[in-house]
Design a protein around this motif. Structure first.
Motif, short mmCIF file in Angstrom:
data_model
loop_
_atom_site.label_atom_id
_atom_site.label_comp_id
_atom_site.label_asym_id
_atom_site.label_seq_id
_atom_site.Cartn_x
_atom_site.Cartn_y
_atom_site.Cartn_z
N LEU A 141 0.86 -1.17 0.00
CA LEU A 141 0.00 0.00 0.00
C LEU A 141 0.90 1.23 0.00
CD1 LEU A 141 -2.99 1.06 0.31
CD2 LEU A 141 -2.44 1.31 2.75
N VAL A 142 0.65 2.15 -0.92
CA VAL A 142 1.42 3.39 -1.00
C VAL A 142 0.50 4.55 -0.64
CG1 VAL A 142 2.73 4.94 -2.49
CG2 VAL A 142 2.95 2.45 -2.78
N LEU A 143 0.90 5.32 0.36
CA LEU A 143 0.20 6.54 0.75
C LEU A 143 1.08 7.71 0.36
CD1 LEU A 143 -0.83 5.51 4.39
CD2 LEU A 143 -2.16 5.19 2.29
N ALA A 144 0.53 8.68 -0.35
CA ALA A 144 1.35 9.81 -0.81
C ALA A 144 0.58 11.11 -0.70
CB ALA A 144 1.81 9.59 -2.25
N ARG A 145 1.36 12.18 -0.59
CA ARG A 145 0.79 13.51 -0.36
C ARG A 145 1.53 14.54 -1.21
NH1 ARG A 145 0.72 16.08 5.61
NH2 ARG A 145 -0.97 17.60 5.36
N ASP A 146 0.85 15.62 -1.57
CA ASP A 146 1.45 16.63 -2.42
C ASP A 146 2.61 17.34 -1.72
OD1 ASP A 146 0.48 19.32 -1.21
OD2 ASP A 146 -1.37 18.19 -1.40
N ARG A 147 3.32 18.15 -2.47
CA ARG A 147 4.59 18.72 -2.01
C ARG A 147 4.46 19.62 -0.79
NH1 ARG A 147 4.39 18.16 -7.38
NH2 ARG A 147 6.24 17.46 -8.55
N PHE A 148 3.32 20.31 -0.64
CA PHE A 148 3.16 21.24 0.47
C PHE A 148 2.18 20.74 1.53
CE2 PHE A 148 4.29 23.70 -3.31
CZ PHE A 148 5.41 24.37 -2.86
N GLY A 149 1.63 19.54 1.32
CA GLY A 149 0.68 19.02 2.29
C GLY A 149 -0.65 19.75 2.26
N ILE A 150 -1.07 20.20 1.07
CA ILE A 150 -2.35 20.90 0.96
C ILE A 150 -3.49 19.97 1.32
CG2 ILE A 150 -3.88 22.15 -0.62
CD1 ILE A 150 -1.37 22.87 -2.26
N ALA A 208 1.15 11.37 10.36
CA ALA A 208 0.75 12.06 9.14
C ALA A 208 1.76 11.77 8.05
CB ALA A 208 0.66 13.56 9.38
N VAL A 209 1.28 11.51 6.85
CA VAL A 209 2.18 11.49 5.70
C VAL A 209 2.70 12.91 5.53
CG1 VAL A 209 2.40 11.02 3.23
CG2 VAL A 209 0.85 9.64 4.64
N ALA A 210 4.01 13.07 5.47
CA ALA A 210 4.59 14.40 5.39
C ALA A 210 4.43 14.99 3.99
CB ALA A 210 6.07 14.35 5.76
N PRO A 211 4.43 16.31 3.87
CA PRO A 211 4.41 16.91 2.53
C PRO A 211 5.58 16.40 1.69
CG PRO A 211 4.00 18.57 4.21
CD PRO A 211 4.39 17.32 4.94
N GLY A 212 5.30 16.12 0.41
CA GLY A 212 6.35 15.65 -0.48
C GLY A 212 6.84 14.25 -0.19
N GLU A 213 5.99 13.42 0.42
CA GLU A 213 6.42 12.10 0.87
C GLU A 213 5.47 11.01 0.40
OE1 GLU A 213 8.00 10.70 5.10
OE2 GLU A 213 5.81 10.85 5.12
N ALA A 214 6.02 9.83 0.17
CA ALA A 214 5.24 8.62 -0.03
C ALA A 214 5.62 7.63 1.06
CB ALA A 214 5.51 8.02 -1.41
N VAL A 215 4.63 7.01 1.66
CA VAL A 215 4.83 5.98 2.69
C VAL A 215 4.44 4.64 2.08
CG1 VAL A 215 4.09 5.12 4.93
CG2 VAL A 215 4.43 7.59 4.59
N VAL A 216 5.37 3.71 2.08
CA VAL A 216 5.15 2.38 1.50
C VAL A 216 4.99 1.38 2.65
CG1 VAL A 216 6.05 0.59 -0.01
CG2 VAL A 216 6.51 3.00 -0.52
N ILE A 217 3.86 0.66 2.64
CA ILE A 217 3.56 -0.31 3.70
C ILE A 217 3.39 -1.69 3.07
CG2 ILE A 217 1.96 -0.94 5.53
CD1 ILE A 217 1.12 2.02 5.67
N ASP A 218 4.17 -2.66 3.57
CA ASP A 218 4.03 -4.04 3.10
C ASP A 218 4.25 -4.98 4.28
OD1 ASP A 218 6.79 -4.07 3.51
OD2 ASP A 218 7.27 -3.89 1.38
N ARG A 219 4.46 -6.25 4.00
CA ARG A 219 4.63 -7.23 5.09
C ARG A 219 5.84 -6.93 5.96
NH1 ARG A 219 1.40 -11.65 4.64
NH2 ARG A 219 0.45 -12.08 2.61
N ASP A 220 6.83 -6.24 5.41
CA ASP A 220 8.05 -5.94 6.15
C ASP A 220 7.93 -4.69 7.00
OD1 ASP A 220 9.35 -8.16 5.07
OD2 ASP A 220 9.93 -7.03 3.28
#
Length: 510
Positions: A141-150, A208-220
Motif C-alpha cells: 500500500l502506497v500513501l502519498a501527499r502533495d509537495r506542500f501538504g495541501i 501524518a504522511v509528510a508533505p512531499g512524501e510517499a509511505v510504503v507499507i508491506d509485510r516488512d
C-alpha cells in the motif's frame, strides 16, 4: 476534492467486520464528498484491503471518475483526494506511449501514471493530492501527499500487521480502528505555536504522511520516500538577478499557475482580501482571459483591520462579481459551535476561512481560489524585516544585558512579557529569534518549546531565505493549509492555492 479512507491487513487473521469498518469510514467522510460514494473490499494472498471514497465532483462529472478505481487488469486500485492540474498533458503522454485512457478523469491518469512509472510518477504531478494506491503485484500500500501538504492524510497501525488511513483521524476513530487521545508532547506545541508540528498529528499513535512524501507499507513494515524537498526548493544557493527579470519571472509563473488552478468542469470563485496576493490572482484571471469570476470577502464593518473597502475596489477594477459577508450579521454562538465541530485538530486560526467558505458554498460555488501563500513566498509578513533587526540588536547586547532584559520582562503582563523573556534568553541567531517572535505563547509552565532541527542548508541561507523557509514549514503548512482544508471541506468546497504551486515557488526561489 474528496475524502478517502481504508486499511490493509497483513496479519492473516480473519476479520468478519471489515465491510462494516468500510461502511463507517464512508459515513464519516460524507461531508467531504456529497456527489458520490464507493467502497472496495479485496482479499489477495491472505491480505485484506479496504478502500473507501467520497466524491466531490470537479473534473469529469460523469461516472467515469467514480472511485475506488482499478486498472484494466485489476492489479492496481486507488482512492484519491485532490486535483492533478497537468493531467491532460500527462494523459497525452500516456496515450502516445500506448497506455489506453478510457475516461476524462484525472483519477484514471494518476492511476495509470503510478502503474507505469511507480513512485517515479510523483515528481511529474502538478497539483494537490493525497491518495492510497494498492499495488497488488508488489503486495504493498502506497500513501502519498502533495509537495506542500495541501491535502491531509493520516495513518496508524491499529494492531500488529493492520494499517488504516484516512483524510482525518476522526474517521479512523468512528470506524472503530482506534481510540483518539491527545499526544502529550503535542499539547505544549499547540499552545506555543497555535497548531501541531508540521507533518505530525495531534493524536497519540496517529502519524501524518509528510508533505512531499510517499509511505510504503508491506509485510516488512513501513518505509518513507521523499520525492520533493522544501529545503532544496527554498534554501539551495541561488544566483542573483535583476528586479525586472524577477518581476517578469513572477508574472509568467503566476499566469501559468492561475491557468492551471482554473482547470475545472464547474465554475470557480475567489476569496478576495484587501491584500496584494488575492488581488494579483484576480488581475491574472482577467489578464489570461479566464474571467469573470465570483469574489467573496468577509467584512468586520468599521473595525480598523477591515479590508472590505480595498477588496471592493479591487473586484470592481478587475471585474469580479463581488459578495460581502458581514461578521456582525452572523449568529456568533451558532457559528462558533459549527466552527469547533469542523475543527479536526486544535488551531489558533481559521475562523475567517470557515465563514467565507460557508458563504461561498451557499452561493453555489464548489471551487474557490485563495491568495494563501503569497506572504510566505514574497516576504509580506513583518517577520521578514523585524526578525533580522531583532537578531542584530540582540547580538550587540551582552549576556548580562540580555539577562537583565529578561528579568525586567517578568513584570510585563501576559504573552508580551513571555515573548520578550524568550527573545532575551534565547540565541540571537535568525532562526531562534524567528521561533520566539512568531510564538503564540513562547513558554508554558516555565518550559520553552524548542526550535525543531533545521537542515544543514539553513546555516548558509540568507536571513530572507531562512525566514521564508520557516514561514512555509512552520506556519503555512502547519496552520494555514491545514485549516484551509478542514474549514472548506466542512462545506464540501474545494479550495485551490495558486501561490502554493511548486513550479511558481521554484521559479521565484531561483
Amino acid at each position: 476534492m474528496c475524502g478517502i479512507a481504508g486499511f490493509v491487513d497483513f496479519s492473516g487473521r480473519q476479520t468478519d467486520g471489515n465491510r462494516d469498518v468500510l461502511s463507517r469510514m464512508d459515513e464519516a467522510l460524507e461531508h467531504r464528498g456529497p456527489d458520490g460514494r464507493g467502497t472496495t473490499l479485496l482479499n489477495s494472498g491472505h491480505v485484506d484491503v479496504g478502500l473507501a471514497h467520497r466524491r466531490l465532483a470537479i473534473i469529469d462529472l460523469s461516472e467515469g471518475g467514480h472511485q475506488p478505481m482499478t486498472s484494466p487488469d485489476r492489479t492496481s486500485w486507488i482512492t484519491y483526494n485532490g486535483e492533478i492540474y497537468n493531467y491532460r498533458a500527462l494523459r497525452d503522454g500516456l496515450v502516445s506511449s500506448g497506455t489506453p485512457i478510457r475516461t476524462a478523469s484525472d483519477s484514471e491518469v494518476l492511476l495509470a501514471m503510478l502503474t507505469t512509472r511507480d513512485l517515479g510518477a510523483l515528481p511529474l504531478l502538478r497539483g494537490m493530492f493525497a491518495f492510497a494506491w494498492w499495488d497488488e503485484r508488489a503486495a504493498r500500500l502506497v500513501l502519498a501527499r502533495d509537495r506542500f501538504g495541501i491535502k491531509p492524510l493520516v495513518f496508524a497501525e491499529s494492531r500488529p500487521g493492520r494499517w488504516c488511513f484516512a483524510s482525518d483521524a476522526a474517521t479512523l476513530a468512528t470506524a472503530g480502528e482506534l481510540s483518539l487521545r491527545p499526544d502529550d508532547g503535542q499539547l505544549d506545541v499547540v499552545l506555543a505555536r497555535g497548531a501541531v508540528a508540521a507533518g505530525q498529528s495531534f493524536w497519540a499513535g496517529v502519524q501524518a504522511v509528510a508533505p512531499g512524501e510517499a509511505v510504503v507499507i508491506d509485510r516488512d513494515g513501513l518505509r518513507r520516500h521523499t520525492y520533493w524537498s522544501l529545503e532544496d526548493a527554498l534554501l539551495s544557493p541561488r544566483a542573483s538577478t535583476s528586479v525586472d527579470r524577477a518581476a517578469a519571472t513572477l508574472r509568467d509563473a503566476l499566469a501559468s499557475s492561475v491557468r492551471a488552478h482554473l482547470v475545472s468542469d464547474v465554475p470557480a470563485g475567489l476569496f478576495l482580501s484587501g491584500g496584494l496576493d488575492s488581488a494579483a490572482i484576480l488581475a491574472t484571471v482577467r489578464n489570461i482571459g479566464a474571467g469573470p469570476i465570483r469574489t467573496f470577502t468577509v467584512t468586520m464593518g468599521d473595525h480598523a483591520l477591515d479590508e472590505a473597502d480595498a477588496a471592493r475596489k479591487t473586484a470592481k477594477q478587475f471585474g469580479g462579481d463581488h459578495t460581502e459577508l458581514r461578521i456582525g450579521d452572523l449568529d456568533l454562538d451558532a457559528t462558533l459551535d459549527e466552527f469547533f465541530a469542523a475543527m479536526k485538530e486544535p488551531t489558533a486560526d481559521g475562523l475567517n476561512t470557515f465563514v467565507v467558505a460557508r458563504a461561498a458554498r451557499q452561493s453555489g460555488v464548489r471551487v474557490a481560489l485563495s491568495g494563501v501563500g503569497g506572504d510566505e513566498l514574497l516576504g509580506g509578513y513583518q517577520s521578514f524585516t523585524r526578525v533580522p533587526q531583532l537578531s542584530t540588536l540582540l547580538r550587540t547586547v551582552s549576556p548580562i544585558g540580555r539577562a537583565g532584559l529578561g528579568g525586567a520582562a517578568t513584570m510585563l503582563p501576559g504573552r508580551h512579557g513571555d515573548k520578550i523573556r524568550a527573545l532575551a534568553g534565547g540565541s540571537p541567531d535568525v532562526a531562534s529569534v524567528w521561533w520566539n517572535y512568531r510564538a503564540v505563547t513562547p513558554r508554558r509552565d516555565g518550559r520553552a518549546v524548542p526550535l525543531p532541527d533545521l537542515p544543514p542548508a539553513a546555516r548558509q541561507a540568507s536571513p530572507f531565505a531562512l525566514i521564508r523557509y520557516l514561514e512555509f514549514r512552520e506556519y503555512l503548512e502547519r496552520v494555514l493549509l491545514r485549516d484551509a482544508d478542514a474549514f472548506t471541506m466542512a462545506f464540501a468546497l474545494e479550495l485551490r492555492t495558486p501561490l502554493v504551486d511548486h513550479e511558481l515557488v521554484e521559479a521565484m526561489a531561483a
